[in-house]
Design a protein around this motif. Structure first.
Motif, PDB file in Angstrom:
ATOM      1  N   GLY A  38      26.716  68.485 -17.489  1.00 35.74           N
ATOM      2  CA  GLY A  38      25.894  69.603 -17.866  1.00 35.74           C
ATOM      3  C   GLY A  38      26.082  70.743 -19.048  1.00 35.74           C
ATOM      4  N   THR A  55      28.328  72.179 -20.895  1.00 35.79           N
ATOM      5  CA  THR A  55      28.941  71.855 -22.278  1.00 35.79           C
ATOM      6  C   THR A  55      28.993  69.932 -22.270  1.00 35.79           C
ATOM      7  OG1 THR A  55      30.827  72.249 -20.617  1.00 35.79           O
ATOM      8  CG2 THR A  55      29.690  74.186 -21.503  1.00 35.79           C
ATOM      9  N   GLY A  56      29.463  69.656 -20.761  1.00 32.63           N
ATOM     10  CA  GLY A  56      29.995  68.487 -21.447  1.00 32.63           C
ATOM     11  C   GLY A  56      29.057  67.679 -21.817  1.00 32.63           C
ATOM     12  N   PHE A 109      31.845  59.573 -11.353  1.00 27.40           N
ATOM     13  CA  PHE A 109      32.951  60.621 -10.701  1.00 27.40           C
ATOM     14  C   PHE A 109      32.043  61.830 -10.211  1.00 27.40           C
ATOM     15  CE2 PHE A 109      35.780  64.293 -11.709  1.00 27.40           C
ATOM     16  CZ  PHE A 109      36.560  63.675 -11.539  1.00 27.40           C
ATOM     17  N   ASP A 110      33.335  61.843  -8.591  1.00 27.10           N
ATOM     18  CA  ASP A 110      32.872  62.656  -7.464  1.00 27.10           C
ATOM     19  C   ASP A 110      34.579  63.816  -7.518  1.00 27.10           C
ATOM     20  OD1 ASP A 110      32.384  64.528  -6.509  1.00 27.10           O
ATOM     21  OD2 ASP A 110      31.352  63.478  -4.542  1.00 27.10           O
ATOM     22  N   VAL A 164      35.779  69.757 -16.358  1.00 29.23           N
ATOM     23  CA  VAL A 164      35.017  71.355 -16.491  1.00 29.23           C
ATOM     24  C   VAL A 164      35.259  71.378 -14.095  1.00 29.23           C
ATOM     25  CG1 VAL A 164      32.862  71.567 -15.739  1.00 29.23           C
ATOM     26  CG2 VAL A 164      33.688  70.524 -17.723  1.00 29.23           C
ATOM     27  N   PRO A 165      36.141  72.214 -14.050  1.00 31.14           N
ATOM     28  CA  PRO A 165      36.893  72.121 -12.680  1.00 31.14           C
ATOM     29  C   PRO A 165      35.520  71.595 -11.689  1.00 31.14           C
ATOM     30  CG  PRO A 165      37.277  73.737 -14.082  1.00 31.14           C
ATOM     31  CD  PRO A 165      36.381  73.031 -14.974  1.00 31.14           C
ATOM     32  N   LEU A 207      38.202  73.937 -19.249  1.00 28.57           N
ATOM     33  CA  LEU A 207      37.262  74.996 -19.333  1.00 28.57           C
ATOM     34  C   LEU A 207      37.421  75.895 -18.521  1.00 28.57           C
ATOM     35  CD1 LEU A 207      34.718  76.211 -20.504  1.00 28.57           C
ATOM     36  CD2 LEU A 207      33.279  74.882 -18.984  1.00 28.57           C
ATOM     37  N   SER A 225      37.286  80.264 -17.465  1.00 27.93           N
ATOM     38  CA  SER A 225      36.712  81.701 -17.123  1.00 27.93           C
ATOM     39  C   SER A 225      37.080  82.819 -17.963  1.00 27.93           C
ATOM     40  CB  SER A 225      36.031  81.435 -16.336  1.00 27.93           C
ATOM     41  OG  SER A 225      34.824  82.823 -16.066  1.00 27.93           O
ATOM     42  N   SER A 250      33.581  83.441 -22.083  1.00 36.89           N
ATOM     43  CA  SER A 250      32.559  84.561 -21.651  1.00 36.89           C
ATOM     44  C   SER A 250      31.640  83.420 -21.348  1.00 36.89           C
ATOM     45  CB  SER A 250      32.769  85.334 -22.839  1.00 36.89           C
ATOM     46  OG  SER A 250      32.524  86.221 -22.947  1.00 36.89           O
TER      47      SER A 250
END
Ligand SMILES: NC(=O)c1ccc[n+]([C@@H]2O[C@H](COP(=O)([O-])OP(=O)(O)OC[C@H]3O[C@@H](n4cnc5c(N)ncnc54)[C@H](OP(=O)(O)O)[C@@H]3O)[C@@H](O)[C@H]2O)c1
Length: 291
Positions: free
Chosen positions: A11, A13-14, A45-46, A66-67, A96, A98, A127
């Motif tokens: 993703g 950030t990842g 991974f799931d 990352v949820p 991570l 919010s 943010s």
């Protein structure tokens, strides 16, 4: 050296975090449901399949968490993962989260509370992402197709942050020495500049959507206008973009908080943790002109 497990590893950030840790010679395991065939560090991974959790965690001692995305209650899926992390000797979990409060997201707040309470647990409260202004985010899609931003936030401002700066902050926390797990050590004084297990991550300035539209217009040469809408209409836009009903309603309701000025926040955490100031919105746009 044990590896860092990067959930959401493909993703925004990842992916950036993977690059930063590799540059520093830190072994990584890049977790997603669709591991790249050519990447020896990629692992399937799931969140919805606990059988994949232990296999991904084995051989790691730190986790970037990352949820599960697009859900207001990540706990049922993340709890078994954290239990497996404990069993397998993970020492540091960097979540991570919010900074923007999503109505109805008590489960996400509870998850942050649990990570903070763990030894070596750190919560990064980010943010709004500057990347929301790019497709495939629904707002970015709308800007691209219609040259407009629909919002119920009025003149409320957000401390927009570039996802790459979140990754840089995460890299700093994940590679900090064991005895200073939550912050950077100041090179000159040797003093810790930040020793909390919770960091509010923002960009350098808070901008309303109108401010952002003006900067976008200036940088792209294409007019981007702001269209005020009611939260209900905004939720319908998010639903039409494919978000689940409850999540779309909550996301739209965030605008009411923005309107009330509750997220008009700017912190120095990126600078404190990484030693570099966060990117401005104009810098972000310059780096993504083609998109
Ligand atoms: N956008 C914002 O303004 C904002 C602000 C603050 C916080 N956040 C938080 O940021 C998080 C998203 O981070 P991001 O933008 O770096 O990620 P992202 O770009 O949205 O990518 C999601 C990542 O998670 C993986 N993923 C999706 N579903 C999964 C599943 N069921 N099991 C395992 N992995 C899965 C994806 O890979 P695969 O699809 O291949 O599995 C991908 O690597 C969300 O939790 C959001 O709440 C966002």
């Amino acid at each position: 050296m044990n590896a860092v497990l990067i959930t959401g590893g493909t993703g925004k950030t990842g992916g950036a975090l993977t690059g930063l840790l590799r540059e520093r010679g830190v072994p990584v395991r890049v977790a997603s449901r669709t591991p790249a065939a050519g990447d020896p560090d990629a692992v399937r991974f799931d969140w919805a399949d606990p059988a994949t959790h232990a296999a991904a965690l084995r051989g790691t001692d730190r986790v970037y968490l990352v949820p599960p995305v697009s859900t207001l209650d990540p706990l049922p899926l993340v709890e078994p993962f954290l239990a497996a992390a404990d069993r397998l000797g993970v020492r540091r979990v960097v979540l991570l989260a919010s900074a923007l409060v999503f109505p109805g997201s008590d489960g996400a707040l509870e998850l942050a509370e649990r990570v903070r309470a763990r030894p070596g647990g750190v919560v990064l409260r980010a943010s709004g992402f500057m990347q929301n202004f790019l497709a495939p985010h629904p707002m970015g899609e709308r800007i691209l197709r219609h040259g407009e931003i629909r919002t119920a936030s009025g003149t409320g401002r957000v401390g927009w942050i570039d996802a790459r700066d979140i990754a840089a902050a995460a890299a700093a926390v994940l590679t900090a020495p064991e005895d200073a797990p939550h912050g950077r050590t100041d090179g000159r004084s040797g003093e810790r500049t930040d020793d909390r297990s919770d960091h509010l991550l923002t960009g350098p300035a808070a901008l309303s959507y109108r401010d952002a539209a003006e900067i976008l217009t200036r940088h792209t040469g294409r007019t981007v206008r702001v269209v005020p809408v009611e939260p209900g209409e905004l939720a319908a836009t998010y639903r039409a973009a494919g978000l689940p009903d409850v999540f779309a309603a909550s996301l739209a309701a965030v605008d009411a908080n923005l309107r009330a000025g509750r997220d008009d926040l700017v912190s120095t955490a990126v600078l404190d943790l990484t030693g570099r100031p966060p990117r401005t919105f104009a810098e972000f746009l310059r780096d993504h002109t083609a998109r």
